[in-house]
Structure formats: structure tokens, C-alpha cells
Scaffold this active site. Structure first.
Site, PDB file in Angstrom:
ATOM      1  N   HIS A 286     -41.977  -8.088 -24.729  1.00 43.55           N
ATOM      2  CA  HIS A 286     -40.745  -7.298 -24.627  1.00 43.55           C
ATOM      3  C   HIS A 286     -39.811  -7.882 -23.563  1.00 43.55           C
ATOM      4  CE1 HIS A 286     -38.543  -3.318 -24.702  1.00 43.55           C
ATOM      5  NE2 HIS A 286     -38.138  -3.798 -23.538  1.00 43.55           N
ATOM      6  N   GLU A 287     -40.342  -8.114 -22.373  1.00 41.44           N
ATOM      7  CA  GLU A 287     -39.503  -8.632 -21.291  1.00 41.44           C
ATOM      8  C   GLU A 287     -39.119 -10.095 -21.529  1.00 41.44           C
ATOM      9  OE1 GLU A 287     -38.200  -6.648 -19.247  1.00 41.44           O
ATOM     10  OE2 GLU A 287     -39.456  -4.937 -19.832  1.00 41.44           O
TER      11      GLU A 287
END
Length: 221
Positions: A26-27
Site C-alpha cells: 500500500h505505502e
């Protein structure tokens, strides 16, 4: 010890592995998209990596295990480096939730492959472990996908809404953002979540699962 955590001890290994994978990708997706849009801030700070240590916030991860709500380390973004700040801002914000949806798609696909003995012969404890891990990863990533699209600061859904809003509304949103963040915390950390957050999950998770099923299942007919 088991009562200290929100999940059972049997679930913890699957939850931890799934969280590490989900948060990391996600990051990374935020960082990669920002870099491709012209902002190298995250890259220069070592965030354009699949190393979980660069993305996992220990306190945020621990709180997820204890209370079911937490966070990863936010990716730094300097919007001044974007030629089209609002459009690229939307792309960067959406990249995180979309990455979780993509992980959910891949894990569901792998579950179908696992269930097809001709494609992936596996049985016993090995198959049970893999199936449990994939099922947990599927569910958790769908939850993260939906959760991050909620229109509350500091979630990605709020950032997308902010970039879509007209300038006069956007300025008001920025002015009251801190109050919105407090309201969001009150919702998720009190019984109010049963009336605001959980109904979204109760409707959203089955919808996403059914949609993924409709996409994947024809491949195995």
C-alpha cells in the site's frame, strides 16, 4: 495472553503476515505513483522499497492487533512537484487502496488455483496453512481497500474527495480537517463504529468478494 489481542492466537500469524504485505505494498504504491508523477520525495527518503521496515509503524501495527484500528507510516508527498497537482494527487491517493484491491484479486485467484487439484496438487496441513493465509489476506485487503476510501481525514478517500472538490469547498475542508480527524477517531474507537463503519463493511466486503468471484470464476470453468 490470547485475551489481550483482538484476534485469537491461531489467527495472529495469518493476520501479521497479511498486514505486513498489505501495508508494505500500500505505502510502496503511494511512493511509486508519486515518483512517476514527478515527486521524488518518498524515493529520496527510502520509501520506494518493498522493505517492510520502511513502511510499518510499530505502534500502528500493534494497535491493529489490540483494538482493530491502526496505521502504517504515511508516505511523504510534495504536491508542488506535480505539474497537475489535483489530478496527480488523486492518482497518488488512489494508488494505495487500489493496491489492496489488486492483492485481494491475486489472493482470490490463488485460492481458486489451490482448489483446483489438477493445477496445484496440495493436501494436508500445507494446503490448510496456505488456504487460511490466502483467505485472511483476501479479507483483510478488501477491508483496507474499503476503509481507506472512507471520506474522513487522514484517509485516502478524504484526499481524493479534497482534490475533486471546487476551490471554495476545498479551502473549507482544509480549515476543518483537524476536527474531521477527531470525529473519525471518535467513530472508530467508540461503539459508534457499529453504526457507521461496520455497515459499510457488511455491505462492501461481500459485494467486492462477489465481484471478484464473477471475474475469476469463468477462468476455471
Amino acid at each position: 495472553m490470547e485475551g489481550f489481542f483482538r484476534f485469537s492466537l491461531e489467527e495472529l500469524p495469518f493476520i501479521i503476515i497479511s498486514l505486513v504485505v498489505a501495508f508494505t505494498i500500500h505505502e510502496w504504491a503511494h511512493a511509486y505513483t508519486a515518483y512517476k508523477c514527478g515527486d521524488s520525495t518518498a524515493k529520496n527518503q527510502g520509501r520506494l522499497t518493498f522493505n517492510p521496515a520502511s513502511h510499518i509503524d510499530p505502534l500502528g501495527a500493534l494497535l491493529i492487533l489490540i483494538v482493530g484500528f491502526g496505521w502504517a507510516r504515511p508516505v511523504p508527498v510534495d504536491r508542488r512537484n506535480f505539474k497537475r497537482p489535483h489530478l496527480y494527487g488523486i492518482l497518488v491517493s488512489a494508488a494505495g487502496p487500489v493496491s489492496n484491491l489488486f492483492i485481494a484479486f491475486l489472493t482470490y485467484l490463488l485460492l481458486f488455483i489451490l482448489d483446483s487439484s489438477s493445477l496445484m496438487p496440495m493436501s494436508g496441513k500445507g494446503a490448510e496453512f496456505v488456504s487460511s493465509l490466502l483467505s485472511t489476506m483476501l479479507h483483510l485487503n478488501i477491508v483496507l481497500f474499503l476503509f481507506n476510501l472512507l471520506p474522513f481525514p487522514p484517509l485516502d478517500g478524504y484526499r481524493i474527495l479534497e482534490d475533486l472538490a471546487p476551490e471554495n469547498i476545498r479551502s473549507k475542508m482544509m480549515r476543518y480537517e483537524s476536527f474531521g480527524a477527531v470525529l473519525f477517531l471518535l467513530i472508530v474507537l467508540t461503539p459508534l463504529d457499529q453504526y457507521v463503519i461496520y455497515p459499510i463493511f457488511d455491505a462492501g466486503v461481500p459485494f467486492v468478494v462477489n465481484t471478484l468471484y464473477d471475474i475469476i470464476s469463468p477462468l476455471f470453468i
